[in-house]
Design a protein around this motif. Sequence first.
Motif, PDB file in Angstrom:
ATOM      1  N   GLY A 137       0.787  -1.226   0.000  1.00 27.17           N
ATOM      2  CA  GLY A 137       0.000   0.000   0.000  1.00 27.17           C
ATOM      3  C   GLY A 137       0.819   1.277   0.000  1.00 27.17           C
ATOM      4  N   ASN A 138       2.130   1.174  -0.210  1.00 33.29           N
ATOM      5  CA  ASN A 138       2.967   2.393  -0.212  1.00 33.29           C
ATOM      6  C   ASN A 138       2.891   3.088  -1.566  1.00 33.29           C
ATOM      7  OD1 ASN A 138       3.736   1.924   2.423  1.00 33.29           O
ATOM      8  ND2 ASN A 138       5.509   0.646   1.815  1.00 33.29           N
ATOM      9  N   VAL A 139       1.727   3.566  -1.882  1.00 32.51           N
ATOM     10  CA  VAL A 139       1.446   4.069  -3.221  1.00 32.51           C
ATOM     11  C   VAL A 139       2.329   5.261  -3.564  1.00 32.51           C
ATOM     12  CG1 VAL A 139      -0.315   5.243  -4.575  1.00 32.51           C
ATOM     13  CG2 VAL A 139      -0.927   3.241  -3.216  1.00 32.51           C
ATOM     14  N   TYR A 140       2.367   6.237  -2.713  1.00 35.74           N
ATOM     15  CA  TYR A 140       3.031   7.499  -3.058  1.00 35.74           C
ATOM     16  C   TYR A 140       4.544   7.300  -3.153  1.00 35.74           C
ATOM     17  CZ  TYR A 140      -1.626   9.176  -2.154  1.00 35.74           C
ATOM     18  OH  TYR A 140      -3.003   9.355  -2.187  1.00 35.74           O
ATOM     19  N   GLU A 141       5.114   6.494  -2.251  1.00 39.19           N
ATOM     20  CA  GLU A 141       6.549   6.210  -2.335  1.00 39.19           C
ATOM     21  C   GLU A 141       6.854   5.475  -3.643  1.00 39.19           C
ATOM     22  OE1 GLU A 141       4.540   5.548   0.107  1.00 39.19           O
ATOM     23  OE2 GLU A 141       5.287   6.575   1.907  1.00 39.19           O
ATOM     24  N   ARG A 142       5.991   4.562  -4.033  1.00 34.58           N
ATOM     25  CA  ARG A 142       6.240   3.797  -5.269  1.00 34.58           C
ATOM     26  C   ARG A 142       6.073   4.665  -6.513  1.00 34.58           C
ATOM     27  NH1 ARG A 142       6.532  -1.717  -4.763  1.00 34.58           N
ATOM     28  NH2 ARG A 142       6.280  -2.527  -2.646  1.00 34.58           N
ATOM     29  N   LEU A 143       5.074   5.555  -6.490  1.00 33.44           N
ATOM     30  CA  LEU A 143       4.891   6.462  -7.635  1.00 33.44           C
ATOM     31  C   LEU A 143       6.134   7.332  -7.809  1.00 33.44           C
ATOM     32  CD1 LEU A 143       1.156   7.600  -7.257  1.00 33.44           C
ATOM     33  CD2 LEU A 143       2.143   6.435  -9.249  1.00 33.44           C
ATOM     34  N   MET A 144       6.630   7.845  -6.698  1.00 31.90           N
ATOM     35  CA  MET A 144       7.809   8.713  -6.786  1.00 31.90           C
ATOM     36  C   MET A 144       9.036   7.910  -7.225  1.00 31.90           C
ATOM     37  SD  MET A 144       9.110  11.620  -6.747  1.00 31.90           S
ATOM     38  CE  MET A 144       8.038  12.779  -5.909  1.00 31.90           C
ATOM     39  N   ALA A 145       9.168   6.684  -6.706  1.00 32.93           N
ATOM     40  CA  ALA A 145      10.318   5.844  -7.091  1.00 32.93           C
ATOM     41  C   ALA A 145      10.269   5.545  -8.586  1.00 32.93           C
ATOM     42  CB  ALA A 145      10.307   4.554  -6.281  1.00 32.93           C
ATOM     43  N   GLU A 146       9.072   5.266  -9.100  1.00 38.35           N
ATOM     44  CA  GLU A 146       8.943   4.990 -10.540  1.00 38.35           C
ATOM     45  C   GLU A 146       9.261   6.256 -11.336  1.00 38.35           C
ATOM     46  OE1 GLU A 146       8.725   1.242 -10.337  1.00 38.35           O
ATOM     47  OE2 GLU A 146       8.382   2.164 -12.303  1.00 38.35           O
ATOM     48  N   ALA A 147       8.816   7.400 -10.820  1.00 36.78           N
ATOM     49  CA  ALA A 147       9.084   8.659 -11.536  1.00 36.78           C
ATOM     50  C   ALA A 147      10.588   8.883 -11.682  1.00 36.78           C
ATOM     51  CB  ALA A 147       8.439   9.821 -10.795  1.00 36.78           C
ATOM     52  N   GLN A 148      11.362   8.526 -10.665  1.00 40.43           N
ATOM     53  CA  GLN A 148      12.808   8.749 -10.736  1.00 40.43           C
ATOM     54  C   GLN A 148      13.452   7.969 -11.867  1.00 40.43           C
ATOM     55  OE1 GLN A 148      13.817  11.270  -9.093  1.00 40.43           O
ATOM     56  NE2 GLN A 148      11.752  11.222  -8.219  1.00 40.43           N
ATOM     57  N   LYS A 149      12.765   6.931 -12.325  1.00 43.33           N
ATOM     58  CA  LYS A 149      13.345   6.114 -13.409  1.00 43.33           C
ATOM     59  C   LYS A 149      13.211   6.810 -14.756  1.00 43.33           C
ATOM     60  CE  LYS A 149      12.210   1.787 -10.995  1.00 43.33           C
ATOM     61  NZ  LYS A 149      11.284   0.599 -10.996  1.00 43.33           N
ATOM     62  N   SER A 150      12.441   7.936 -14.777  1.00 42.63           N
ATOM     63  CA  SER A 150      12.269   8.617 -16.053  1.00 42.63           C
ATOM     64  C   SER A 150      13.613   9.129 -16.562  1.00 42.63           C
ATOM     65  CB  SER A 150      11.308   9.811 -15.906  1.00 42.63           C
ATOM     66  OG  SER A 150      11.369  10.614 -17.072  1.00 42.63           O
ATOM     67  N   PRO A 151      13.959   8.885 -17.827  1.00 40.41           N
ATOM     68  CA  PRO A 151      15.237   9.378 -18.380  1.00 40.41           C
ATOM     69  C   PRO A 151      15.378  10.887 -18.253  1.00 40.41           C
ATOM     70  CG  PRO A 151      14.150   7.878 -19.908  1.00 40.41           C
ATOM     71  CD  PRO A 151      13.165   8.149 -18.819  1.00 40.41           C
ATOM     72  N   LEU A 152      14.238  11.571 -18.204  1.00 40.54           N
ATOM     73  CA  LEU A 152      14.286  13.035 -18.104  1.00 40.54           C
ATOM     74  C   LEU A 152      14.868  13.473 -16.769  1.00 40.54           C
ATOM     75  CD1 LEU A 152      10.929  14.122 -19.765  1.00 40.54           C
ATOM     76  CD2 LEU A 152      13.257  14.438 -20.644  1.00 40.54           C
ATOM     77  N   ASN A 153      14.939  12.556 -15.809  1.00 38.23           N
ATOM     78  CA  ASN A 153      15.485  12.933 -14.495  1.00 38.23           C
ATOM     79  C   ASN A 153      16.981  12.631 -14.384  1.00 38.23           C
ATOM     80  OD1 ASN A 153      13.008  13.817 -13.565  1.00 38.23           O
ATOM     81  ND2 ASN A 153      12.365  11.735 -13.046  1.00 38.23           N
ATOM     82  N   ALA A 154      17.579  12.239 -15.508  1.00 38.65           N
ATOM     83  CA  ALA A 154      19.012  11.864 -15.479  1.00 38.65           C
ATOM     84  C   ALA A 154      19.888  13.069 -15.170  1.00 38.65           C
ATOM     85  CB  ALA A 154      19.396  11.241 -16.812  1.00 38.65           C
ATOM     86  N   GLU A 155      19.466  14.267 -15.646  1.00 36.85           N
ATOM     87  CA  GLU A 155      20.279  15.461 -15.340  1.00 36.85           C
ATOM     88  C   GLU A 155      19.334  16.631 -15.075  1.00 36.85           C
ATOM     89  OE1 GLU A 155      20.925  14.306 -18.868  1.00 36.85           O
ATOM     90  OE2 GLU A 155      19.017  15.293 -19.272  1.00 36.85           O
ATOM     91  N   PRO A 156      19.786  17.646 -14.290  1.00 34.63           N
ATOM     92  CA  PRO A 156      18.895  18.756 -13.900  1.00 34.63           C
ATOM     93  C   PRO A 156      18.459  19.596 -15.092  1.00 34.63           C
ATOM     94  CG  PRO A 156      21.145  19.151 -13.120  1.00 34.63           C
ATOM     95  CD  PRO A 156      21.105  17.759 -13.649  1.00 34.63           C
ATOM     96  N   VAL A 157      19.335  19.782 -16.086  1.00 32.62           N
ATOM     97  CA  VAL A 157      18.946  20.572 -17.260  1.00 32.62           C
ATOM     98  C   VAL A 157      19.113  19.708 -18.496  1.00 32.62           C
ATOM     99  CG1 VAL A 157      19.430  22.606 -18.675  1.00 32.62           C
ATOM    100  CG2 VAL A 157      19.656  22.726 -16.167  1.00 32.62           C
ATOM    101  N   ASN A 158      18.033  19.483 -19.190  1.00 30.59           N
ATOM    102  CA  ASN A 158      18.111  18.648 -20.385  1.00 30.59           C
ATOM    103  C   ASN A 158      18.733  19.456 -21.521  1.00 30.59           C
ATOM    104  OD1 ASN A 158      16.833  17.518 -23.027  1.00 30.59           O
ATOM    105  ND2 ASN A 158      16.661  15.902 -21.471  1.00 30.59           N
ATOM    106  N   GLN A 159      19.488  18.751 -22.372  1.00 32.86           N
ATOM    107  CA  GLN A 159      20.220  19.466 -23.429  1.00 32.86           C
ATOM    108  C   GLN A 159      19.294  20.200 -24.391  1.00 32.86           C
ATOM    109  OE1 GLN A 159      20.264  18.262 -26.810  1.00 32.86           O
ATOM    110  NE2 GLN A 159      19.029  16.415 -26.432  1.00 32.86           N
ATOM    111  N   THR A 160      18.018  19.836 -24.398  1.00 35.84           N
ATOM    112  CA  THR A 160      17.083  20.550 -25.285  1.00 35.84           C
ATOM    113  C   THR A 160      16.889  22.005 -24.853  1.00 35.84           C
ATOM    114  OG1 THR A 160      15.307  19.652 -23.935  1.00 35.84           O
ATOM    115  CG2 THR A 160      15.755  18.526 -26.018  1.00 35.84           C
ATOM    116  N   PHE A 161      17.224  22.317 -23.582  1.00 39.34           N
ATOM    117  CA  PHE A 161      17.157  23.736 -23.185  1.00 39.34           C
ATOM    118  C   PHE A 161      18.099  24.541 -24.077  1.00 39.34           C
ATOM    119  CE2 PHE A 161      16.794  27.520 -20.858  1.00 39.34           C
ATOM    120  CZ  PHE A 161      18.083  28.062 -20.738  1.00 39.34           C
ATOM    121  N   HIS A 162      19.306  24.012 -24.245  1.00 39.38           N
ATOM    122  CA  HIS A 162      20.314  24.777 -25.013  1.00 39.38           C
ATOM    123  C   HIS A 162      20.019  24.770 -26.502  1.00 39.38           C
ATOM    124  CE1 HIS A 162      22.521  25.098 -21.300  1.00 39.38           C
ATOM    125  NE2 HIS A 162      22.387  23.775 -21.142  1.00 39.38           N
ATOM    126  N   THR A 163      19.470  23.646 -27.026  1.00 39.72           N
ATOM    127  CA  THR A 163      19.268  23.553 -28.487  1.00 39.72           C
ATOM    128  C   THR A 163      17.950  24.207 -28.926  1.00 39.72           C
ATOM    129  OG1 THR A 163      18.386  21.372 -28.010  1.00 39.72           O
ATOM    130  CG2 THR A 163      20.632  21.456 -28.858  1.00 39.72           C
TER     131      THR A 163
END
Length: 551
Positions: free
Chosen positions: A515-541
């Motif tokens: 039943g740890n829904v919110y912890e699991r949702l956040m843990a899954e979110a961290q797996k998003s590739p978009l979270n690999a770095e604070p600023v995605n290179q598309t900002f610059h391009t």
Amino acid sequence: MFVPTLMGQCTPEQQAYWLPRALDMQIIGTYAQTELGHGTFIRGLETTATYDPETETFVMNSPTLTSYKWWAGGLAKTVNYCIVVAQLYTKGVCHGTHPFIVQIRDEETHMPRPGVKVGDIGPKLGFNTADNGYLGFDNYRIPRDNMMMKNAQVLKDGTYVKVARHGKATYGTMVFVRVLLVNEAAFNLAKACTIAVRYSAIRRQCSPDSEGSELQVLDYSTQQHKLFICIATAHALQLNSTWLWKTFSDTLAAIKQGNVDTLPELHALSSCLKALSTADAASLIEQCRHACGGHGYMMSSGLPYLYAFVTATRTYEGDYTILLLQTARFLVKAYEQVEAGKPLTPTVSYLSQAFTGKKLPWDSSPDGIIRAFQALAAGKLSSTVKSLRKRLESGLSYEQAWELSTIQLNGAAEAHCRAVMSQNYKSEIERLTVNSSPNVKLVLQQLYKVYLYYWALERTGDLLLYTSISESDIFELQLRYEGLLKEIRPNAVGIVDAFDLRDEVLHSALGSYDGNVYERLMAEAQKSPLNAEPVNQTFHTYLKPMMKGKL
Ligand SMILES: CCCCCCCCCCC/C=C/C(=O)SCCNC(=O)CCNC(=O)[C@H](O)C(C)(C)COP(=O)(O)OP(=O)(O)OC[C@H]1O[C@@H](n2cnc3c(N)ncnc32)[C@H](O)[C@@H]1OP(=O)(O)O
Ligand SMILES: Cc1cc2nc3c(=O)[nH]c(=O)nc-3n(C[C@H](O)[C@H](O)[C@H](O)COP(=O)(O)OP(=O)(O)OC[C@H]3O[C@@H](n4cnc5c(N)ncnc54)[C@H](O)[C@@H]3O)c2cc1C
């Protein structure tokens, strides 16, 4: 489908050669029947297999673009063999569609064989872990022995020999998979309602009074209305699946003894139960997603994947509409048997009440509601046959009259299936709970009452036509249904826990046992590739140049 077809369509000698290799995964195969231009209409398939007595081979050809095989699972990159369903020609005569075992890739290099064109059909709504493919032939030869010869043979000189007693014996694999799909529907719906009910017990939203704490959303009547029918339907489908499997096994045993009498009823039952179970499961899995709000739309909830997987089953192995029409064909014949005073098979024995000319007296007990569903099915079939005959009398051909009546025919078939499912559901629960504790009996009876009340309230129009139900009866049934939901609420989580589905099977941040829904949702979110770095290179391009007006 490759192995079941080898078992069902090969001679014993052919099975002795192919089955061990297939079961040992020395060869990997698929079932390639559907083409770019035809899936439903098997008799319209265009791939040809023309026998050449000089070389004792069949020449496989794809004469048109629409004749390319399309959809077969694993065809694109995985399999090296196929069962190909093709129009068989020998001595200049076409004998209709027959199955052939065709090697399409080299067993060592996996390269496509010369004369074979194969590839992937591209991204789909779901099933994207399967490489569904296309397949075309250009004068590709296979040995005569690769024709699956249990039900028909071509001799060395090209003579065609019909073996099977039943004209549709080659359709046997589809019946087998349709029976399996009822069980699949139950299993996947059980997963979805486990996820949604557990999440609904965790999720708190809104407080009816300003001081109070927020309620568990599972306490809301509308949430119970969305979800408890899902639990009841998962049970109903599972019990009908077990019942259908026994019917299938009994029919197969009879056919082995040379008796094909029960095959038409099995085809009618497997058709409508596959149609309704997959359609109900797909729409109720979507209903489970709706019940989980925004988080139900997350892939990490597991619900979008379940929906995408199950909604395909409404189409493959026989489209919903097509299969209900097959059942309707059987029902019209049963109706004519009643008129002729002939005996009926068990699942349609209730049709005799179509001829009483009276409305069934309404009885709100579970057995009374099941009888009402039967009266509804008999009544719809009777009015459908009247429409059919009215059109025939107007001078239309049978095919024309049939086509114009197909909306009603489908409605009659759906009503018949609902009556069969309801009857099986209740009788199987009673049979299985004979020695159960009173509490287990109570809960399971509450669930089948939810199923019966839900569908009676969904079909009030038809019940008013074919039974003596009154406005006050309907009002009373609605109140009783709503009260029943409240009785089930305290056991709801325990009931879905009883499906005993491990977290690894559920694949869901919302439905995990802890039943740890919110912890699991956040843990899954961290797996998003978009979270690999604070600023995605598309900002610059892109973004920064745009903000500076330089794009
Ligand atoms: C762990 C387990 C996992 C389980 C999940 C498995 C997942 C597997 C993935 C599956 C991938 C998908 C595979 C596929 O989709 S394979 C392709 C499936 N294609 C179809 O189902 C095509 C549907 N079309 C048909 O079946 C036929 O075209 C149709 C029945 C619609 C019409 O056939 P036809 O025109 O030849 O026949 P008629 O309508 O004229 O009827 C003639 C008589 O034959 C009887 N009949 C028809 N079909 C059958 C049958 N299957 N069995 C028995 N009898 C049949 C029909 O009732 C008529 O009889 P009467 O003349 O007496 O009325
Ligand atoms: C995920 C997936 C996996 C599949 N895997 C395989 C596989 O492994 N092997 C294989 O051989 N096939 C496979 N198929 C193909 C599948 O069997 C067909 O898609 C299915 O039989 C439906 O046929 P169709 O696509 O030609 O649809 P159509 O029959 O063209 O349906 C289109 C519409 O026309 C309607 N329609 C068609 N005929 C009639 C009629 N006579 N009366 C009234 N309405 C009609 C249908 O109800 C539907 O609404 C797969 C399909 C999917 C989606």
